[in-house]
Design an enzyme around this catalytic site. Structure first.
Site, mmCIF file in Angstrom:
data_model
loop_
_atom_site.group_PDB
_atom_site.id
_atom_site.type_symbol
_atom_site.label_atom_id
_atom_site.label_comp_id
_atom_site.label_asym_id
_atom_site.label_seq_id
_atom_site.Cartn_x
_atom_site.Cartn_y
_atom_site.Cartn_z
ATOM 1 C CB SER A 584 41.655 -45.380 -75.335
ATOM 2 O OG SER A 584 41.989 -46.575 -74.661
ATOM 3 C CG ASN A 586 43.318 -49.984 -73.724
ATOM 4 O OD1 ASN A 586 44.102 -50.491 -72.926
ATOM 5 N ND2 ASN A 586 42.018 -49.893 -73.499
ATOM 6 C CG ASP A 606 55.742 -37.156 -68.668
ATOM 7 O OD1 ASP A 606 56.319 -38.248 -68.875
ATOM 8 O OD2 ASP A 606 54.652 -37.071 -68.084
ATOM 9 N NE ARG A 634 56.799 -47.445 -59.753
ATOM 10 C CZ ARG A 634 57.773 -46.615 -60.134
ATOM 11 N NH1 ARG A 634 59.036 -47.028 -60.120
ATOM 12 N NH2 ARG A 634 57.486 -45.389 -60.508
ATOM 13 C CG PHE A 690 42.282 -41.974 -68.954
ATOM 14 C CD1 PHE A 690 41.841 -42.215 -70.239
ATOM 15 C CD2 PHE A 690 43.325 -41.075 -68.781
ATOM 16 C CE1 PHE A 690 42.417 -41.570 -71.325
ATOM 17 C CE2 PHE A 690 43.904 -40.437 -69.853
ATOM 18 C CZ PHE A 690 43.447 -40.674 -71.127
ATOM 19 C CB CYS A 692 46.127 -49.703 -64.854
ATOM 20 S SG CYS A 692 45.671 -48.940 -63.288
ATOM 21 C CD GLU A 693 49.253 -46.940 -69.889
ATOM 22 O OE1 GLU A 693 50.266 -46.225 -70.025
ATOM 23 O OE2 GLU A 693 48.383 -46.702 -69.027
ATOM 24 C CG ASP A 694 52.072 -48.587 -66.629
ATOM 25 O OD1 ASP A 694 50.898 -48.762 -66.263
ATOM 26 O OD2 ASP A 694 52.846 -47.772 -66.089
#
Length: 770
Positions: A584, A586, A606, A634, A690, A692-694
């Site tokens: 995950s 998360n 990376d 962004r 899986f 969009c956690e940021d």
């Protein structure tokens, strides 16, 4: 060599030097010449020589301009108007003696010292702690090139450190003093305690009969002087001259009812860093009698004969600290247990000193050497030590300058070679050896030249040398494909050597140093998330970032597959692999009680950037620990809610999000916020997509505060290595952006929009967000 030019007729069949020799023979047989003819030939030769000189000069200027551009773009560090590295205008200059700084260490014994950052000393909640070494630098002391030779003086809970500070104006050593009331976490610079007309260092401070004395090194004066304090700690007066000898790094210790003075005399040839002598007395004020076996040592430089700090007692034993000067001056300290000390005998044995030097090389403040240690036991039973360290070996600046000059000389040689290949240079010896001699020569001189075999051999060598241009042009024709390739290679090599020369001469010691904030340094935890398909990324990631100055540890969140062995990773700091049960995203922000640092750099495995970029981001986060500070901006437009890259943010001249794939956050705040009950719906969206956690972290920060929650730092360069691999969730950009746009809409419904949030680029004084 001086470059000379010549036409094809002058350099094709013969050589300048051979013509000169043949002319002398003709002159011996025919004493008179046609001066008008000779004048015309000399004039033509001069014009061709000038053309060759101009060609070489123009080429050299071109290479120089390329090197200057390289230095401006690559070697010039970003400048901060706030504090940056905190350097004064003249202090902290490049110095051949080094760039010494001072650190504080604690431990249960003098043989188990750990740097101050391991003590997790926190001052307040408004800045990023714990405090890290070095605690005193050249930037701390006004107009100082370096600080070294620290001696600790403890009064209750107050620490005083006396140290050598090299004055940037006079270029001589003075004795400075600093004070700390919080166990060495912060230091107040009190000023210069002792300033003489000669060099001072090694300020050995001790008590005797209620008086405080200082015995600094005064070898330049030619005597060992003892000073007594009149107003502690800044006012001292000369008490007496102990000895009319130019002793270096001396100390006094009481042992078995007598006082012993240890010092080294380097005034005679071959004694430097090899010699040790002892004297004894019934009082530290003297008079002193020499030991019966003086000199005690006169051995090799790496032995440790030269003193390296205050001697200490531990478990009833006396220990002396010596300097290992084998590889370079002050390479490391060595500890010797004194077994016998009497008027007639002296015996000591070396004992292990388990002090682990840094593996970060020049990025560490003591990565190259540490040559002085003073340890004392506090009333609590804990031991405290002060040690100096340097990131470069002795003479490093001279060594780099010589390498730079060699690179420039090689560039000149390549320019000469290109001139030869292009036909612009036909004679590669000094002009006065090549031009026809038209004056009168005496018979005696001609006879001497004929009889002198060395002169003839020199002419032959020059003759062969001057045939080189014709030979090279016959072998490598510049108008062919091969010739053009050779010329291009020569030019490229010249550019590389020009840039190399600038790097050695102008680029500094090659270290990517940390930035101080309010005169202090700190460290952070580097956290990355990966899995088995990206192991090659991880190895490169750990090898590079572990050597950044402020990285204390690396935590690898392992989401899937068999984790690597720690021995497979080339790391200069501890690495911990945290294996997760569920794959995950998360897990990136999972609460981890083993992370002690407030500052955490969340960095995708990376992403490759310079350590200097990382250090700049860390310094900025220390100013704003309540914000997300990162490198990828962004802009989320509340009216369109479509995810876009950095180009869209630049187009709108502002940003309101920072991707946490490369960002600093507060571990004590961010992780709890992410795993709160309020964030649970958002975490479910992250698992569903899986992705969009940021984005979720940015919304949580924005939801918690109406003020600015993000800060951008522009990296000098950054490489996304996922572009070279198929193991990346963002490889399909269109699909990736579509998913993130869906996340934007869902998170806006859950936590409110980003309306009214927009911060301009280049809005700070440090200009790091341009």
């Amino acid at each position: 060599m001086v470059v000379a030019g010549g036409g094809e007729n002058g350099g094709g069949g013969g050589t300048c030097c051979m013509k000169w020799w043949q002319h002398n023979r003709n002159h011996y047989n025919h004493h008179h010449h046609n001066h008008s003819s000779n004048g015309s030939g000399n004039s033509n030769s001069g014009r061709v020589a000038a053309a060759g000189f101009v060609f070489c000069l123009v080429c050299f200027v071109i290479h120089g301009l390329i090197a200057v551009l390289y230095g401006w773009l690559i070697l010039t560090r970003p400048f901060s108007l706030n504090e940056g590295k905190g350097l004064p205008w003249l202090g902290c200059q490049e110095d051949n003696e080094g760039s010494w700084a001072i650190g504080v260490f604690f431990g249960p014994s003098p043989f188990s010292l750990q740097p101050i950052e391991t003590a997790q000393i926190c001052i307040n909640e408004s800045a990023a702690w714990p405090v890290a070494n070095p605690v005193i630098t050249c930037a701390s002391a006004s107009s100082s090139n370096f600080v070294a030779d620290p001696f600790l003086y403890v009064q209750g809970n107050t620490f005083y450190v006396f140290y050598e500070t090299k004055n940037s104006y006079t270029m001589q050593g003075d004795i400075g003093v600093a004070k700390s009331i919080d166990k060495g976490a912060t230091w107040q610079q009190l000023g210069i305690a002792l300033d003489e007309e000669w060099h001072l260092s090694y300020p050995y401070v001790f008590n005797y009969l209620g008086q405080v004395y200082m015995m600094p090194e005064s070898s330049q004066k030619g005597e060992l002087r003892l000073y007594r304090v009149t107003n502690f700690p800044l006012e001292w007066e000369l008490d007496r001259v102990i000895m009319k000898k130019p002793l270096v790094d001396s100390f006094i210790i009481d042992h078995d009812g007598e006082y012993w003075l240890f010092g080294s005399e380097h005034s005679y040839f071959g004694a430097e860093n090899k010699q040790l002598e002892i004297w004894y007395s019934s009082s530290p004020l003297g008079p002193w009698e020499p030991h019966k076996k003086n000199p005690i040592y006169n051995t090799y430089t790496s032995f440790g004969a030269r003193n390296g700090g205050r001697p200490f007692r531990y478990n009833g034993n006396l220990y002396r600290i010596g300097q290992d000067c084998g590889e370079t001056y002050g390479r490391r300290v060595r500890i010797f247990k004194v077994e016998v000390l009497s008027r007639y005998e002296y015996k000591e044995v070396e004992v292990p000193f388990p002090f682990e030097g840094s593996s970060k090389g020049r990025n560490a403040w003591n990565g190259a050497r540490y040559h002085h240690l003073d340890v004392q036991q506090l009333r609590s039973g804990e031991w405290v030590g002060v040690m100096d360290g340097d990131r470069v070996p002795s003479g490093d600046s001279v060594h780099r300058f010589l390498l730079g000059c060699a690179s420039v000389a090689a560039v000149a040689g390549l320019i000469l070679l290109s001139g030869v290949l292009l036909g612009s240079v036909n004679c590669i010896i000094p002009l006065n050896w090549c031009s026809d001699y038209s004056g009168k020569r005496s018979d005696t001189l001609i006879a001497w030249e004929r009889a002198n075999a060395v002169s003839l051999k020199v002419r032959r060598v020059f003759s062969r040398l001057n045939r080189t241009p014709s030979y090279l042009r016959s072998w490598i024709k510049p108008n062919t494909c091969t010739g053009r390739s050779v010329l291009a290679l020569v030019f490229a090599l010249g550019v590389v050597l020009s840039c190399t020369g600038v790097t050695f001469i102008y680029g500094g010691n090659g270290a990517e140093e940390p930035y101080s904030w309010k005169g202090q340094f700190s460290q952070f935890t580097l956290l990355t998330m990966t899995y088995d398909a990206r192991l090659w990324n991880l190895k490169m990631f750990v090898s590079h970032y572990s050597r950044c100055a402020s990285v204390k540890e690396i935590v690898v969140v392992w989401n899937k597959g068999i984790p690597p062995k720690l021995s497979d990773l080339d790391s200069a700091v501890p690495v911990r692999i945290r294996i997760e049960d569920q794959n995950s995203l998360n897990n990136r922000f999972k609460i981890d009680p083993l992370i002690k640092n407030r500052a955490v750099l969340e960095l995708d495995d990376d992403i490759m950037m310079t350590c200097d970029d990382v250090e700049r981001g860390f310094m900025l986060w220390r100013q704003h620990p309540d914000r997300i500070v990162g490198f990828y901006p962004r802009y989320v437009d509340g009216s369109r809610l479509e995810y876009s890259g950095e180009k869209y943010a630049r187009k709108n001249e502002g940003y309101n999000m920072i991707l946490t794939g490369a960002a600093f956050i507060d571990s004590q705040v961010a992780f709890k916020r992410y795993w709160s009950e309020q964030a649970k719906p958002g975490r479910e969206v992250v698992d569903a997509y899986f992705n969009c956690e940021d984005v979720l972290m940015n919304f949580l920060y924005a939801n918690a505060s109406s003020s600015k929650t993000v800060e951008y730092v522009r990296p000098a360069w950054a490489i996304d290595t996922s572009k070279f691999s198929s193991a990346a969730i963002s490889r399909d950009t269109n699909r990736h952006y579509k998913i993130r746009s869906e996340c934007l809409r869902k998170f806006t419904d859950m936590y409110g929009g980003m309306n009214g949030r927009r911060w301009e680029f280049n809005s700070r004084k440090d200009h790091w967000d341009v």
